[in-house]
Write a protein that holds these residues in place. Structure first.
Motif, PDB file in Angstrom:
ATOM      1  N   LEU A 290      32.529  44.436  29.303  1.00  0.00           N
ATOM      2  CA  LEU A 290      33.686  45.262  29.648  1.00  0.00           C
ATOM      3  C   LEU A 290      33.455  45.975  30.977  1.00  0.00           C
ATOM      4  N   ILE A 291      32.259  46.489  31.172  1.00  0.00           N
ATOM      5  CA  ILE A 291      31.930  47.135  32.447  1.00  0.00           C
ATOM      6  C   ILE A 291      32.016  46.125  33.592  1.00  0.00           C
ATOM      7  N   ALA A 292      31.564  44.883  33.333  1.00  0.00           N
ATOM      8  CA  ALA A 292      31.630  43.837  34.347  1.00  0.00           C
ATOM      9  C   ALA A 292      33.076  43.510  34.704  1.00  0.00           C
ATOM     10  N   VAL A 293      33.955  43.500  33.709  1.00  0.00           N
ATOM     11  CA  VAL A 293      35.376  43.234  33.966  1.00  0.00           C
ATOM     12  C   VAL A 293      35.950  44.318  34.882  1.00  0.00           C
ATOM     13  N   LEU A 294      35.608  45.566  34.616  1.00  0.00           N
ATOM     14  CA  LEU A 294      36.080  46.671  35.456  1.00  0.00           C
ATOM     15  C   LEU A 294      35.519  46.540  36.872  1.00  0.00           C
ATOM     16  N   ALA A 295      34.258  46.104  36.973  1.00  0.00           N
ATOM     17  CA  ALA A 295      33.650  45.902  38.288  1.00  0.00           C
ATOM     18  C   ALA A 295      34.345  44.779  39.051  1.00  0.00           C
ATOM     19  N   VAL A 296      34.700  43.695  38.345  1.00  0.00           N
ATOM     20  CA  VAL A 296      35.416  42.588  38.976  1.00  0.00           C
ATOM     21  C   VAL A 296      36.775  43.061  39.495  1.00  0.00           C
ATOM     22  N   ALA A 297      37.450  43.891  38.713  1.00  0.00           N
ATOM     23  CA  ALA A 297      38.735  44.440  39.169  1.00  0.00           C
ATOM     24  C   ALA A 297      38.550  45.201  40.476  1.00  0.00           C
ATOM     25  N   GLY A 298      37.481  45.997  40.556  1.00  0.00           N
ATOM     26  CA  GLY A 298      37.211  46.729  41.785  1.00  0.00           C
ATOM     27  C   GLY A 298      36.895  45.801  42.950  1.00  0.00           C
ATOM     28  N   LEU A 299      36.127  44.743  42.701  1.00  0.00           N
ATOM     29  CA  LEU A 299      35.789  43.791  43.764  1.00  0.00           C
ATOM     30  C   LEU A 299      37.016  43.041  44.269  1.00  0.00           C
ATOM     31  N   LEU A 300      37.926  42.694  43.362  1.00  0.00           N
ATOM     32  CA  LEU A 300      39.136  41.993  43.786  1.00  0.00           C
ATOM     33  C   LEU A 300      40.037  42.911  44.612  1.00  0.00           C
ATOM     34  N   ILE A 301      40.089  44.174  44.231  1.00  0.00           N
ATOM     35  CA  ILE A 301      40.835  45.140  45.051  1.00  0.00           C
ATOM     36  C   ILE A 301      40.211  45.235  46.443  1.00  0.00           C
ATOM     37  N   TYR A 302      38.877  45.311  46.474  1.00  0.00           N
ATOM     38  CA  TYR A 302      38.162  45.356  47.759  1.00  0.00           C
ATOM     39  C   TYR A 302      38.446  44.112  48.588  1.00  0.00           C
ATOM     40  N   GLU A 303      38.482  42.940  47.930  1.00  0.00           N
ATOM     41  CA  GLU A 303      38.760  41.688  48.626  1.00  0.00           C
ATOM     42  C   GLU A 303      40.112  41.743  49.328  1.00  0.00           C
ATOM     43  N   HIS A 304      41.103  42.300  48.665  1.00  0.00           N
ATOM     44  CA  HIS A 304      42.431  42.375  49.265  1.00  0.00           C
ATOM     45  C   HIS A 304      42.515  43.450  50.342  1.00  0.00           C
ATOM     46  N   LEU A 305      41.658  44.467  50.259  1.00  0.00           N
ATOM     47  CA  LEU A 305      41.615  45.471  51.321  1.00  0.00           C
ATOM     48  C   LEU A 305      40.977  44.912  52.592  1.00  0.00           C
ATOM     49  N   LEU A 306      40.123  43.878  52.434  1.00  0.00           N
ATOM     50  CA  LEU A 306      39.471  43.271  53.590  1.00  0.00           C
ATOM     51  C   LEU A 306      40.437  42.465  54.448  1.00  0.00           C
ATOM     52  N   VAL A 307      41.524  42.006  53.839  1.00  0.00           N
ATOM     53  CA  VAL A 307      42.425  41.072  54.513  1.00  0.00           C
ATOM     54  C   VAL A 307      43.821  41.669  54.592  1.00  0.00           C
ATOM     55  N   ASN A 308      44.427  41.567  55.751  1.00  0.00           N
ATOM     56  CA  ASN A 308      45.828  41.945  55.882  1.00  0.00           C
ATOM     57  C   ASN A 308      46.505  40.955  56.818  1.00  0.00           C
ATOM     58  N   PRO A 309      47.833  40.889  56.826  1.00  0.00           N
ATOM     59  CA  PRO A 309      48.543  39.868  57.614  1.00  0.00           C
ATOM     60  C   PRO A 309      48.220  39.897  59.102  1.00  0.00           C
ATOM     61  N   ASP A 310      47.808  41.056  59.624  1.00  0.00           N
ATOM     62  CA  ASP A 310      47.539  41.179  61.062  1.00  0.00           C
ATOM     63  C   ASP A 310      46.072  41.024  61.408  1.00  0.00           C
ATOM     64  N   ASP A 311      45.211  40.905  60.411  1.00  0.00           N
ATOM     65  CA  ASP A 311      43.779  40.784  60.655  1.00  0.00           C
ATOM     66  C   ASP A 311      43.143  39.884  59.598  1.00  0.00           C
ATOM     67  N   LEU A 312      42.901  38.634  59.986  1.00  0.00           N
ATOM     68  CA  LEU A 312      42.278  37.673  59.073  1.00  0.00           C
ATOM     69  C   LEU A 312      40.812  37.436  59.424  1.00  0.00           C
ATOM     70  N   GLY A 313      40.262  38.312  60.243  1.00  0.00           N
ATOM     71  CA  GLY A 313      38.905  38.121  60.719  1.00  0.00           C
ATOM     72  C   GLY A 313      37.841  38.244  59.645  1.00  0.00           C
ATOM     73  N   ARG A 314      38.200  38.892  58.509  1.00  0.00           N
ATOM     74  CA  ARG A 314      37.212  39.080  57.451  1.00  0.00           C
ATOM     75  C   ARG A 314      37.483  38.204  56.236  1.00  0.00           C
ATOM     76  N   VAL A 315      38.242  37.132  56.430  1.00  0.00           N
ATOM     77  CA  VAL A 315      38.552  36.231  55.323  1.00  0.00           C
ATOM     78  C   VAL A 315      37.288  35.600  54.758  1.00  0.00           C
ATOM     79  N   ASN A 316      36.383  35.169  55.632  1.00  0.00           N
ATOM     80  CA  ASN A 316      35.161  34.515  55.144  1.00  0.00           C
ATOM     81  C   ASN A 316      34.304  35.470  54.322  1.00  0.00           C
ATOM     82  N   LEU A 317      34.272  36.755  54.713  1.00  0.00           N
ATOM     83  CA  LEU A 317      33.553  37.747  53.919  1.00  0.00           C
ATOM     84  C   LEU A 317      34.188  37.875  52.548  1.00  0.00           C
ATOM     85  N   ALA A 318      35.531  37.950  52.522  1.00  0.00           N
ATOM     86  CA  ALA A 318      36.244  38.054  51.242  1.00  0.00           C
ATOM     87  C   ALA A 318      36.062  36.787  50.423  1.00  0.00           C
ATOM     88  N   PHE A 319      36.105  35.634  51.095  1.00  0.00           N
ATOM     89  CA  PHE A 319      36.064  34.358  50.396  1.00  0.00           C
ATOM     90  C   PHE A 319      34.706  34.098  49.757  1.00  0.00           C
TER      91      PHE A 319
END
Length: 287
Positions: free
Chosen positions: A236-265
């Motif tokens: 359960l703690i891991a699931v909550l951590a994954v939710a946080g990581l996925l939120i972080y992944e989407h914060l890394l990428v925005n329509p005007d800046d795709l320079g961190r896609v590989n980090l997110a990917f």
């Protein structure tokens, strides 16, 4: 020979095996609960994953070699750059395909892996053509990876149940979401070459929203798996951590800046897949 092997491993992005393999192993861990572990089953899962993915990736590089040569982002890949020949990759694809089918014999007397090996292999190879006719190519890829936990469970139990289906759904939405993000890098090239993808059809902004919804469904399926499989607090703690990581992944990428896609990917998703496996293993062991 060592140099040729290194080039082939680079060609198939061997390091990206960490996206699907941990989920196949987690499915096996869950399937083995209450049963005797047969070591040949573990070897069979590892070999099947290795050979099936190698065949699919090599075939993808063969099919896409002309497209890769025209795309500035992929022009340096091994076949377009002339680092390895089409003949060598073709032979490698055939050998790994046959090795995948042969590896299913390790699961005998369970014949289901052998019966399903050719249809599964054809589906994996078929992904290479998906971008030519459907915007949902991201989910063809995610379905291909989703098969790994389903196949591992069938190989051990000889049937399916809700646990591997939910784990497969996790992989389906997770991979579909991050592949949409990855495809945003090629949106203009895909539009120019009339290749199908969600970003090329609806634009980067809407594609990222779609990827976010897909990752929301990933978390829903993970919570469902935790409940149905009767896993404990560590998972359960891991699931909550994954939710946080996925939120972080989407914060890394925005329509005007795709320079961190590989980090997110790569980095974020590698932590998710490996982390879920080890926490799931610990959870089952503690239980």
């Amino acid at each position: 020979m060592l140099a040729r092997l290194r080039l082939l491993l680079e060609l198939i992005r061997f390091s990206h095996t960490i996206f699907a393999l941990p989920f196949a192993l987690l499915s096996a861990v869950l399937a083995w609960r209450g049963q005797t572990v047969r070591w040949q089953e573990l070897v069979g899962i590892l070999l099947c994953m290795l050979f099936a993915r190698s065949a699919a990736m090599a075939f993808n590089r063969l099919v896409d070699r002309e497209i890769d040569a025209e795309n500035p982002r992929t022009a340096g890949r091994h076949i377009p750059a002339g680092l390895i020949s089409v003949r060598a990759v073709t032979i490698f694809t055939l050998l790994t395909s046959l090795a995948f089918i042969a590896s299913t014999l390790l699961f005998l007397p369970n014949r289901w892996p052998l019966y399903l090996s050719v249809p599964v292999l054809l589906f994996l190879l078929g992904y290479s053509y998906a971008k030519r006719f459907t915007i949902w190519c991201h989910y063809w890829l995610s379905t291909a990876l989703m098969l790994s936990p389903l196949a591992a469970w069938i190989a051990i139990r000889g049937s399916l149940s809700l646990e591997p289906i939910l784990l497969g759904a996790v992989v389906f939405f997770w991979v579909g979401g991050f592949d949409i993000i990855y495809a945003c890098q090629d949106v203009h090239f895909d539009q120019d070459k009339r290749l199908s993808s969600i970003p090329s059809r609806w634009g980067i902004k809407k594609a990222l929203r779609f990827a976010m919804f897909s990752h929301f469904m990933t978390i829903v399926c993970l919570f469902s798996l935790w409940y149905v499989a009767a896993l404990g607090i560590p998972f359960l703690i891991a699931v909550l951590a994954v939710a946080g990581l996925l939120i972080y992944e989407h914060l890394l990428v925005n329509p005007d800046d795709l320079g961190r896609v590989n980090l997110a990917f790569f980095h974020v998703n590698a932590v998710i897949s490996i982390g879920l496996f080890f926490v799931g293993l610990i959870d089952v062991w503690l239980a």
